[in-house]
Design an enzyme around this catalytic site. Sequence first.
Site, short mmCIF file in Angstrom:
data_model
loop_
_atom_site.label_atom_id
_atom_site.label_comp_id
_atom_site.label_asym_id
_atom_site.label_seq_id
_atom_site.Cartn_x
_atom_site.Cartn_y
_atom_site.Cartn_z
CB THR A 44 -5.07 -30.29 -28.33
OG1 THR A 44 -4.05 -30.48 -29.32
CG2 THR A 44 -6.39 -30.80 -28.87
CE1 TYR A 132 4.08 -29.01 -27.27
CE2 TYR A 132 2.84 -28.42 -25.29
CZ TYR A 132 2.88 -28.69 -26.65
OH TYR A 132 1.72 -28.64 -27.38
CE LYS A 160 2.86 -32.65 -28.11
NZ LYS A 160 1.95 -31.49 -28.16
#
Length: 293
Positions: A44, A132, A160
């Site tokens: 993001t 991740y 994550k």
Amino acid sequence: IGGVIPAVILCNDERGGLSQELLERQLTYLVEGGVDGLFVNGSTGEGAVLSVEEKKEIMRQTARIANSKVPLYAVCLQSSTDAVVEEVHAMADLGASFVAAVPPYYYPSTQEAILVHFSRIADTSPVPLILYNIPQNTHAPMSVETVLELSNHPNIVGIKDSSGNFASFHRTLMETDPASFSCIQGEDLLDAASFAVGAPAIVTGLGNVCIEHYVEMHRAAKSGDRTKMLELQRRIYAIAKIVWKLDGKAIPAIKAAAELLGRGNRRMKVEGLTLKPNEVETVRGVLVEAGVL
């Protein structure tokens, strides 16, 4: 590791450079909103298209603005192990409490290559490492077996998972030790479900638009208020229409929403990805309908 951790947008100016003013507005909004950490330079935050020097400056300013109020999670999006290791040390020096890294990408990666990659990073990192998993971007999916093996490393403290594969996420949650390994949901549409089955934390991109829904959801989860959790997830779905109505433009839509709310700039680092005026109006309509604008 726990609670609501927003994946901070890149707060840039019209030329694509860092805007300290907008970064301060956005981070102040998030921290004062009650978040439990900041996920910096991730997807993001457009970390994959930033130089190391740009990422260092963002981390430096984030640390200054956050002023030790919440932990900082520095995302090191690099395609090679050596590059990740170098960036990890730089981010730790600038105040990162944790670092996160993806599997090696561009060239196809085997599970063995992924194991070697993360083990070496963890062996050398001065701060704890979070895996991740975002295979839609890396094209290097991590198997549950690989994650379980890596969870035994003393310096790997969580994952994550932005894959959207809830079955794999739940299995990982069930088969790892929550005292030493945290399963963090990275898909906004699965947050309530993840809290309901015991996930300790979420990382949210849409939270840049309206962090209040996520903070309230986490409080409801802690108090066992399932009805409230589901209601807040419905409100998040209403905001998520900015992504659904602009297929394939999730981050540009989130950035445009932040601009409309006075805390960001729609300009993407890759300029051609910036939303056109008619697309921004679509975002505006969704926000008005969702009651956040």
